[in-house]
Design an enzyme around this catalytic site. Structure first.
Site, mmCIF file in Angstrom:
data_model
loop_
_atom_site.group_PDB
_atom_site.id
_atom_site.type_symbol
_atom_site.label_atom_id
_atom_site.label_comp_id
_atom_site.label_asym_id
_atom_site.label_seq_id
_atom_site.Cartn_x
_atom_site.Cartn_y
_atom_site.Cartn_z
ATOM 1 N N SER A 469 0.858 -1.186 0.000
ATOM 2 C CA SER A 469 0.000 0.000 0.000
ATOM 3 C C SER A 469 0.887 1.227 0.000
ATOM 4 C CB SER A 469 -0.907 0.003 1.240
ATOM 5 O OG SER A 469 -1.550 1.253 1.394
ATOM 6 N N TYR A 482 -1.984 -0.850 10.353
ATOM 7 C CA TYR A 482 -2.100 -1.126 8.917
ATOM 8 C C TYR A 482 -0.815 -0.737 8.186
ATOM 9 C CZ TYR A 482 -3.972 -1.071 4.169
ATOM 10 O OH TYR A 482 -4.185 -1.302 2.832
#
Length: 599
Positions: A469, A482
């Site tokens: 990401s 995350y």
């Protein structure tokens, strides 16, 4: 006649030689007579046995014919040897075999190495027109096309063309050696003949076993005349009318040490409607990738039969029908985790449109099955659904073994499954940390460990894609868990890339920014009530919909990344901008990390 898995042998006369012919897939039934005939021609220094694994796979659907080229295997050699291996005489042999095994219908031709060199002669000679329905060329150019390729680069030299000539000249060292008198014969009948099976097994990472035929030393000695009788003459005086009179499928291994892919740059001129396939492997595909070859041959033969009804005119629909990535991914086995929705589903569909076989993995059985079903409709020659939680080590081990047993070794692995978690570090519980790391990091570790081992053991390369990401390099006070999981995936990918490069396995980390998927609808927000949880999910989903960057664009960038063997693929403008900023001004990113997200 023997069953489909066994071969019946016969001898066919061609001039002064007797050719040993083997036939698979005919039991004497009435429906067998309607089967298309596929003729497989071997290369140097092989015999027909090099095709055995491919023939057995094709025999369920086709009448499959193998024959030992003159002077090889159990076929007799011409006398004298000099002049006895000219392409014109090899064409006589092919026509004799075709007339014997399929007197009333044209045949589909497949050639590897020198079998492909011969095949180009058969597929372009006037006297064979009407006897060949299709031609699949594997690792072997037309000598005429090769001659024109050389002449064009010599007449119009540029630095790139000169480099291509020099590169192919270096790859062709063995051709010069085979033109020397006597020495090749002595080498093959001596130490080289004894060592060749072990040398080939080591270089090509072949499975254990004996070389296909014990006649190797004699075959290789005779086969030297294939080069002496043809190469210099055809390269110096290539035919001007060497146009294919049947549809052609070209299969080129990207790691071929003998033939540059650049040799085929001008091939569309000679074979209109050419279908091209590329496979990350070395030279001996009939032995290292028999399943892959059988699938591509089956698809091409079937498409040609359906489109042309057995005629020799180029059939419509044989090219460009598997998407822009068909040349690279057609027929390959691709496994995608998190394939039930979002980026995973879009990626599975993109590979399916390229003609890849798909294993769609998701913890939700219904969505995985739906992805597999739609992948088949989009063009995947095979698509299967598997229900697995990627964080479960034992379940992943069972998946890896099941896929290998039922479908083969995965060519492209896409570790995409992931979950979202938002909330400050102090609000995030140890259980929430464990869950996000179990799925986002350990799920990737399990996939890489299990499937990379299979790729390495196979020895034919592959590719691993890990979905990270932009959060991997974009710190945020709201995404500590995350971002940590994705940063670990990015570094794992870089480390794996360094380790696996020597095995021909590429590793790519894909780093999307804000993409409109359902991850926002399932993400958790740490430290808030259930009511607030739902409000935040709804608001974040609305923001992502307003941004509306589709997962299909991420899938397209992913496939391009595999084609280029890119290390990192940032997707979306914000992901690319953040990566640039992380390199140029990390202090600015740290300042931005202190801001509260717009939720």
């Amino acid at each position: 006649m023997n069953g489909n898995g066994e071969a019946r042998e016969r001898w066919v006369r061609s001039g002064d030689v007797e050719l040993c012919v083997a036939e698979y897939g005919m039991e004497g039934k009435e429906e067998d007579a309607r089967r298309p005939t596929v003729v497989l021609v071997h290369g140097y220094p092989d015999s027909k046995e090099v095709w055995s694994s491919v023939a057995e796979r094709l025999a369920d659907r086709f009448h499959v014919v193998l024959y030992d080229v003159r002077g090889h295997g159990r076929s007799s050699a011409p006398r004298p040897l000099r002049g006895g291996f000219r392409l014109e005489k090899l064409t006589d042999d092919f026509l004799a075999v075709a007339d014997a095994v399929s007197p009333d219908r044209p045949v589909h031709l497949v050639g590897h190495d020198w079998g492909s060199v011969q095949g180009w002669e058969f597929a372009t000679a006037k006297r064979t027109e009407g006897r060949i329905v299709s031609f699949t060329s594997v690792s072997g150019p037309s000598l005429d096309h090769f001659g024109h390729w050389i002449k064009h680069r010599m007449r119009h030299p540029t630095p790139r063309r000169v480099a291509q000539l020099l590169g192919q000249g270096a790859r062709s060292w063995y051709v010069y050696a085979l033109h020397t008198p006597v020495l090749p014969e002595l080498a093959w009948r001596g130490a080289l003949g004894r060592q060749w099976p072990r040398m080939l097994a080591r270089v090509e990472k072949l499975p254990p076993g004996e070389y296909p035929t014990p006649s190797l030393p004699q075959d290789a000695a005779h086969g030297a005349w294939l080069y002496r009788d043809n190469v210099r003459e055809r390269l110096a005086h290539p035919r001007a009318d060497a146009y294919a009179h049947a549809p052609v499928q070209l299969i080129t291994p990207s790691g071929d040490p003998f033939l540059s892919e650049r040799l085929y740059d001008d091939l569309d001129r000679w074979a209109p409607g050419l279908r091209r396939r590329t496979v990350p492997a070395k030279h001996w595909l009939p032995r290292t990738r028999p399943g892959q070859l059988a699938e591509w041959i089956t698809e091409f033969v079937t498409a040609t039969e359906d489109a042309g009804g057995g005629t020799t005119s180029p059939a419509k629909g044989l090219t460009g029908d598997c998407g822009p990535f068909a040349e690279r991914f057609g027929g390959q086995l691709v496994l995608v985790t998190g394939a039930g929705s979002g980026i995973g589903r879009a990626t599975a569909f993109a590979f399916a449109e390229a003609g890849a076989r798909i294993v769609a993995v998701d913890r939700d059985a219904e969505t995985a099955s739906r992805t597999a079903e739609l992948a088949r409709l989009l063009g995947a020659p095979g698509a299967w659904a598997e229900t697995v939680d990627v964080s479960d080590e034992q379940a992943m081990e069972k998946l890896a073994e099941k896929v290998r047993t039922e479908h083969g070794v995965v060519d492209v692995l896409v570790n995409n499954a992931g979950i979202g978690l938002s909330g400050t570090f102090l609000d995030t519980s140890p259980e929430e940390w464990r869950r996000v790391l179990d799925v986002n990091l350990w799920g990737v570790i399990h996939g890489c460990r299990l499937f990379a081992r299979q790729m390495v053991d196979r020895g034919q390369g592959g590719h691993i894609v890990n979905t990270a990401s932009a959060a991997a390099y974009l710190p945020s006070r709201a995404l500590p868990a995350y971002s940590t999981s994705k940063a670990a995936v990015l570094m794992l990918s870089e480390c794996l890339r360094a380790e696996l490069a020597e095995h021909g396995i590429g590793v790519t980390a894909v780093c999307p920014g804000f993409v409109n998927t359902n991850i926002t609808a399932t993400a958790r927000f740490a430290g808030v009530t259930e009511k607030e949880q739902e409000r935040l999910r709804s608001k974040s989903s609305r923001l992502y919909r307003i941004r509306n960057y589709p997962p299909e664009k991420v899938a397209g960038a992913l496939l391009h990344g595999v084609l280029r063997n890119a290390a990192v693929v940032p997707v979306t403008p914000e992901a690319r901008g953040a990566r640039l900023l992380a390199r140029l001004s990390p202090r600015a990113l740290r300042a931005m990390a202190r801001l509260d997200p717009p939720l």
